[in-house]
Design a protein around this motif. Structure first.
Motif, PDB file in Angstrom:
ATOM      1  N   THR A  17       0.802  -1.217   0.000  1.00  0.00           N
ATOM      2  CA  THR A  17       0.000   0.000   0.000  1.00  0.00           C
ATOM      3  C   THR A  17       0.835   1.267   0.000  1.00  0.00           C
ATOM      4  O   THR A  17       0.333   2.331  -0.318  1.00  0.00           O
ATOM      5  N   GLY A  18       2.087   1.157   0.377  1.00  0.00           N
ATOM      6  CA  GLY A  18       2.910   2.349   0.498  1.00  0.00           C
ATOM      7  C   GLY A  18       2.516   3.184   1.701  1.00  0.00           C
ATOM      8  O   GLY A  18       3.056   4.243   1.920  1.00  0.00           O
ATOM      9  N   GLY A  19       1.558   2.710   2.504  1.00  0.00           N
ATOM     10  CA  GLY A  19       1.104   3.452   3.679  1.00  0.00           C
ATOM     11  C   GLY A  19       1.999   3.182   4.856  1.00  0.00           C
ATOM     12  O   GLY A  19       2.628   2.149   4.959  1.00  0.00           O
ATOM     13  N   HIS A  41      -8.510  -1.853   2.113  1.00  0.00           N
ATOM     14  CA  HIS A  41      -8.651  -0.485   1.599  1.00  0.00           C
ATOM     15  C   HIS A  41     -10.127  -0.233   1.288  1.00  0.00           C
ATOM     16  O   HIS A  41     -10.792  -1.082   0.691  1.00  0.00           O
ATOM     17  N   TYR A  42     -10.627   0.937   1.697  1.00  0.00           N
ATOM     18  CA  TYR A  42     -12.036   1.280   1.524  1.00  0.00           C
ATOM     19  C   TYR A  42     -12.169   2.641   0.857  1.00  0.00           C
ATOM     20  O   TYR A  42     -11.327   3.509   1.043  1.00  0.00           O
ATOM     21  N   GLN A  43     -13.236   2.810   0.094  1.00  0.00           N
ATOM     22  CA  GLN A  43     -13.447   4.045  -0.655  1.00  0.00           C
ATOM     23  C   GLN A  43     -13.768   5.232   0.247  1.00  0.00           C
ATOM     24  O   GLN A  43     -13.363   6.348  -0.037  1.00  0.00           O
ATOM     25  N   THR A  44     -14.536   4.990   1.317  1.00  0.00           N
ATOM     26  CA  THR A  44     -14.929   6.088   2.196  1.00  0.00           C
ATOM     27  C   THR A  44     -14.471   5.825   3.628  1.00  0.00           C
ATOM     28  O   THR A  44     -14.274   4.674   4.032  1.00  0.00           O
ATOM     29  N   HIS A  45     -14.349   6.899   4.382  1.00  0.00           N
ATOM     30  CA  HIS A  45     -13.976   6.791   5.789  1.00  0.00           C
ATOM     31  C   HIS A  45     -15.064   6.022   6.550  1.00  0.00           C
ATOM     32  O   HIS A  45     -14.767   5.197   7.419  1.00  0.00           O
ATOM     33  N   GLY A  46     -16.335   6.263   6.217  1.00  0.00           N
ATOM     34  CA  GLY A  46     -17.443   5.575   6.877  1.00  0.00           C
ATOM     35  C   GLY A  46     -17.384   4.071   6.703  1.00  0.00           C
ATOM     36  O   GLY A  46     -17.660   3.318   7.645  1.00  0.00           O
ATOM     37  N   SER A  72      -5.244   7.059   2.207  1.00  0.00           N
ATOM     38  CA  SER A  72      -4.232   6.514   1.303  1.00  0.00           C
ATOM     39  C   SER A  72      -4.844   6.288  -0.076  1.00  0.00           C
ATOM     40  O   SER A  72      -5.897   5.662  -0.200  1.00  0.00           O
ATOM     41  N   GLY A  73      -4.193   6.799  -1.093  1.00  0.00           N
ATOM     42  CA  GLY A  73      -4.579   6.515  -2.469  1.00  0.00           C
ATOM     43  C   GLY A  73      -6.013   6.894  -2.810  1.00  0.00           C
ATOM     44  O   GLY A  73      -6.677   6.161  -3.529  1.00  0.00           O
ATOM     45  N   GLY A  74      -6.507   7.989  -2.285  1.00  0.00           N
ATOM     46  CA  GLY A  74      -7.862   8.411  -2.563  1.00  0.00           C
ATOM     47  C   GLY A  74      -8.924   7.664  -1.776  1.00  0.00           C
ATOM     48  O   GLY A  74     -10.117   7.826  -2.023  1.00  0.00           O
TER      49      GLY A  74
END
Length: 84
Positions: A17-19, A41-46, A72-74
């Motif tokens: 992930t580079g995170g 990895h998830y698209q939204t914080h929620g 991370s990454g959008g």
């Protein structure tokens, strides 16, 4: 063995992930170190928070002690935190 394999997952997660999560912190005055495990990895914080909550005790006995969602990454990387 649990700590070793979780540490390996965390390292692999960092490479993929580079995170970079915050440094592991000392457990509540015990001198023990917490370890972090990359979960996904998830698209939204929620979405990240919802999944993280599912892995916490008492919802998941033997589960994570805490979690952190890092941008991370959008999207958001979910890191589960286990106290040792």
């Amino acid at each position: 063995m649990r700590v070793l394999s979780a540490g390996l997952f965390a390292v692999v997660g960092l490479v993929l992930t580079g995170g970079v999560p915050a440094a592991a912190s000392a457990g509540q005055g015990t001198g023990a170190m917490d370890y972090w495990q990359y979960h996904g990895h998830y698209q939204t914080h929620g979405q990240c928070v919802a999944v993280g909550e599912e892995y916490l005790w008492p919802h998941n006995p033997g589960g994570a002690d805490d979690y952190e969602c890092l941008a991370s990454g959008g999207g958001w990387n979910l890191w589960l935190i286990f106290a040792t």
